[in-house]
Design a protein around this motif. Sequence first.
Motif, PDB file in Angstrom:
ATOM      1  N   GLY A 106       7.647   7.193  -2.626  1.00  0.00           N
ATOM      2  CA  GLY A 106       7.432   7.672  -3.984  1.00  0.00           C
ATOM      3  C   GLY A 106       6.527   6.754  -4.780  1.00  0.00           C
ATOM      4  N   TYR A 107       6.698   5.440  -4.611  1.00  0.00           N
ATOM      5  CA  TYR A 107       5.884   4.496  -5.374  1.00  0.00           C
ATOM      6  C   TYR A 107       4.410   4.622  -5.010  1.00  0.00           C
ATOM      7  CZ  TYR A 107       4.231   0.216  -7.535  1.00  0.00           C
ATOM      8  OH  TYR A 107       3.529  -0.677  -8.319  1.00  0.00           O
ATOM      9  N   PHE A 108       4.137   4.678  -3.706  1.00  0.00           N
ATOM     10  CA  PHE A 108       2.742   4.661  -3.275  1.00  0.00           C
ATOM     11  C   PHE A 108       2.081   6.036  -3.301  1.00  0.00           C
ATOM     12  CE2 PHE A 108       4.330   0.714  -1.242  1.00  0.00           C
ATOM     13  CZ  PHE A 108       3.437  -0.168  -1.832  1.00  0.00           C
ATOM     14  N   GLU A 109       2.709   7.053  -2.710  1.00  0.00           N
ATOM     15  CA  GLU A 109       2.057   8.364  -2.609  1.00  0.00           C
ATOM     16  C   GLU A 109       2.181   9.159  -3.904  1.00  0.00           C
ATOM     17  OE1 GLU A 109       0.625  12.087  -2.024  1.00  0.00           O
ATOM     18  OE2 GLU A 109       2.763  11.837  -2.474  1.00  0.00           O
ATOM     19  N   GLU A 110       3.350   9.171  -4.504  1.00  0.00           N
ATOM     20  CA  GLU A 110       3.569   9.969  -5.712  1.00  0.00           C
ATOM     21  C   GLU A 110       3.256   9.185  -6.974  1.00  0.00           C
ATOM     22  OE1 GLU A 110       7.645  11.038  -5.126  1.00  0.00           O
ATOM     23  OE2 GLU A 110       7.174  12.652  -3.710  1.00  0.00           O
ATOM     24  N   GLY A 111       2.990   7.898  -6.816  1.00  0.00           N
ATOM     25  CA  GLY A 111       2.727   7.045  -7.960  1.00  0.00           C
ATOM     26  C   GLY A 111       1.322   6.488  -7.968  1.00  0.00           C
ATOM     27  N   ARG A 140       2.200  -0.302   3.651  1.00  0.00           N
ATOM     28  CA  ARG A 140       3.058   0.810   3.253  1.00  0.00           C
ATOM     29  C   ARG A 140       2.270   1.899   2.533  1.00  0.00           C
ATOM     30  NH1 ARG A 140       7.572  -2.904   0.351  1.00  0.00           N
ATOM     31  NH2 ARG A 140       5.603  -3.764  -0.430  1.00  0.00           N
ATOM     32  N   TYR A 141       1.188   1.520   1.894  1.00  0.00           N
ATOM     33  CA  TYR A 141       0.336   2.500   1.213  1.00  0.00           C
ATOM     34  C   TYR A 141      -0.248   3.483   2.225  1.00  0.00           C
ATOM     35  CZ  TYR A 141      -3.288   4.122  -2.104  1.00  0.00           C
ATOM     36  OH  TYR A 141      -4.093   4.875  -2.922  1.00  0.00           O
ATOM     37  N   ARG A 201       6.007  -0.294  13.615  1.00  0.00           N
ATOM     38  CA  ARG A 201       6.063  -1.554  12.868  1.00  0.00           C
ATOM     39  C   ARG A 201       7.212  -1.573  11.863  1.00  0.00           C
ATOM     40  NH1 ARG A 201       1.579  -4.834  12.540  1.00  0.00           N
ATOM     41  NH2 ARG A 201       1.884  -5.078  10.294  1.00  0.00           N
ATOM     42  N   PHE A 202       7.367  -0.524  11.125  1.00  0.00           N
ATOM     43  CA  PHE A 202       8.452  -0.362  10.168  1.00  0.00           C
ATOM     44  C   PHE A 202       8.485   1.100   9.760  1.00  0.00           C
ATOM     45  CE2 PHE A 202       4.669  -1.712   7.721  1.00  0.00           C
ATOM     46  CZ  PHE A 202       4.491  -0.585   6.936  1.00  0.00           C
ATOM     47  N   ARG A 203       9.489   1.473   9.012  1.00  0.00           N
ATOM     48  CA  ARG A 203       9.577   2.815   8.451  1.00  0.00           C
ATOM     49  C   ARG A 203       9.750   2.676   6.947  1.00  0.00           C
ATOM     50  NH1 ARG A 203      11.972   8.005  10.969  1.00  0.00           N
ATOM     51  NH2 ARG A 203      11.984   9.437   9.197  1.00  0.00           N
ATOM     52  N   ILE A 204       8.886   3.326   6.184  1.00  0.00           N
ATOM     53  CA  ILE A 204       8.998   3.196   4.733  1.00  0.00           C
ATOM     54  C   ILE A 204      10.216   3.967   4.219  1.00  0.00           C
ATOM     55  CG2 ILE A 204       6.538   2.785   4.343  1.00  0.00           C
ATOM     56  CD1 ILE A 204       6.256   5.714   3.513  1.00  0.00           C
ATOM     57  N   PRO A 239       6.867  -7.663  -2.156  1.00  0.00           N
ATOM     58  CA  PRO A 239       5.685  -7.732  -1.286  1.00  0.00           C
ATOM     59  C   PRO A 239       6.065  -7.914   0.174  1.00  0.00           C
ATOM     60  CG  PRO A 239       5.970  -9.793  -2.490  1.00  0.00           C
ATOM     61  CD  PRO A 239       6.962  -8.825  -3.059  1.00  0.00           C
ATOM     62  N   ILE A 240       5.216  -7.392   1.061  1.00  0.00           N
ATOM     63  CA  ILE A 240       5.339  -7.635   2.487  1.00  0.00           C
ATOM     64  C   ILE A 240       4.011  -8.191   2.978  1.00  0.00           C
ATOM     65  CG2 ILE A 240       7.043  -5.797   2.776  1.00  0.00           C
ATOM     66  CD1 ILE A 240       4.869  -4.099   4.108  1.00  0.00           C
ATOM     67  N   GLU A 241       3.961  -8.604   4.229  1.00  0.00           N
ATOM     68  CA  GLU A 241       2.728  -9.180   4.765  1.00  0.00           C
ATOM     69  C   GLU A 241       1.598  -8.163   4.729  1.00  0.00           C
ATOM     70  OE1 GLU A 241       1.003 -11.217   8.892  1.00  0.00           O
ATOM     71  OE2 GLU A 241       3.100 -10.540   8.767  1.00  0.00           O
ATOM     72  N   ASN A 242       0.481  -8.564   4.154  1.00  0.00           N
ATOM     73  CA  ASN A 242      -0.678  -7.687   4.096  1.00  0.00           C
ATOM     74  C   ASN A 242      -1.367  -7.598   5.456  1.00  0.00           C
ATOM     75  OD1 ASN A 242      -0.230  -7.211   1.416  1.00  0.00           O
ATOM     76  ND2 ASN A 242      -2.059  -8.240   0.671  1.00  0.00           N
TER      77      ASN A 242
END
Length: 259
Positions: free
Chosen positions: A249-254, A211-212, A240-243, A174-177
């Motif tokens: 893959g987890y979020f978009e393809e999953g 990240r989603y 902010r960050f780079r996924i 998990p990261i900060e929501n």
Amino acid sequence: MDIQEIPVEIIDRIGKIKGISFPRQGHTSRVAVLETADHRYVIKKTEHGLYNEWLTEEYKALQYLSETGLPVPKVYALCTVGTSRWLLMDYINGISLREFLSGGPELKIKEKAISHFGVCLKTIHECPCPAELRKSEHLWLDAMLMKAEYNLTHFEVDGSRELLVHLKKKKPEPIENTLIHGDFTIDNVLINNGNIVGIIDWSGAAYGDPRYDAALATRPNANAFDSRRDRDIFFESYGRFRITDEEYGYFEEGLYEFF
């Protein structure tokens, strides 16, 4: 959809309709632009089940977001007629980023638009999240996995049982929501004269994993994110960050396969 179908409650609110047009349609609702003597509105209609639920969530989210300063449409009413629901909101004068990029703008103009897209997501993720969207009994990802299970059981989705089992086993750290849009794609950002003027389709708004949004934003499309450079420009502007590829893959393809 035609004028005769529009609920009386909406007609009474906006007055006589002088014109109706139909922009590019999505997969979950019918959309029309209504013109009165002095105003333009958008009306969305859904039918049955899951899409009705999403429209209700969008109505609530737009109410919560109205004081944030984000460029969201003003919402006026949600009506239920039989098995359908109707949402009335302001029209925002612009075209989707997808439509703009599909027109093949010059490289510098394209890259500027992608940069603005990245800044737009940063603005969302740094916006204080309305208290109403923070109220949840579960962490965002756990809640989404439960919704994915429900959707898999009750509706036709692209995801499979095997994929869902994998997602449950391989949850990322998990990261900060933050406030998230929940469907931040090039279809849902409107531009006019090269500037972002609107962000639409907020049914997935939540206090969730940023990240989603970043994964959905950078999905390859015709003339958008079809090169490494597009992604570089986006994430440099987002800042902010780079996924990682695994997170993408987890979020978009999953996870997205169930929504």
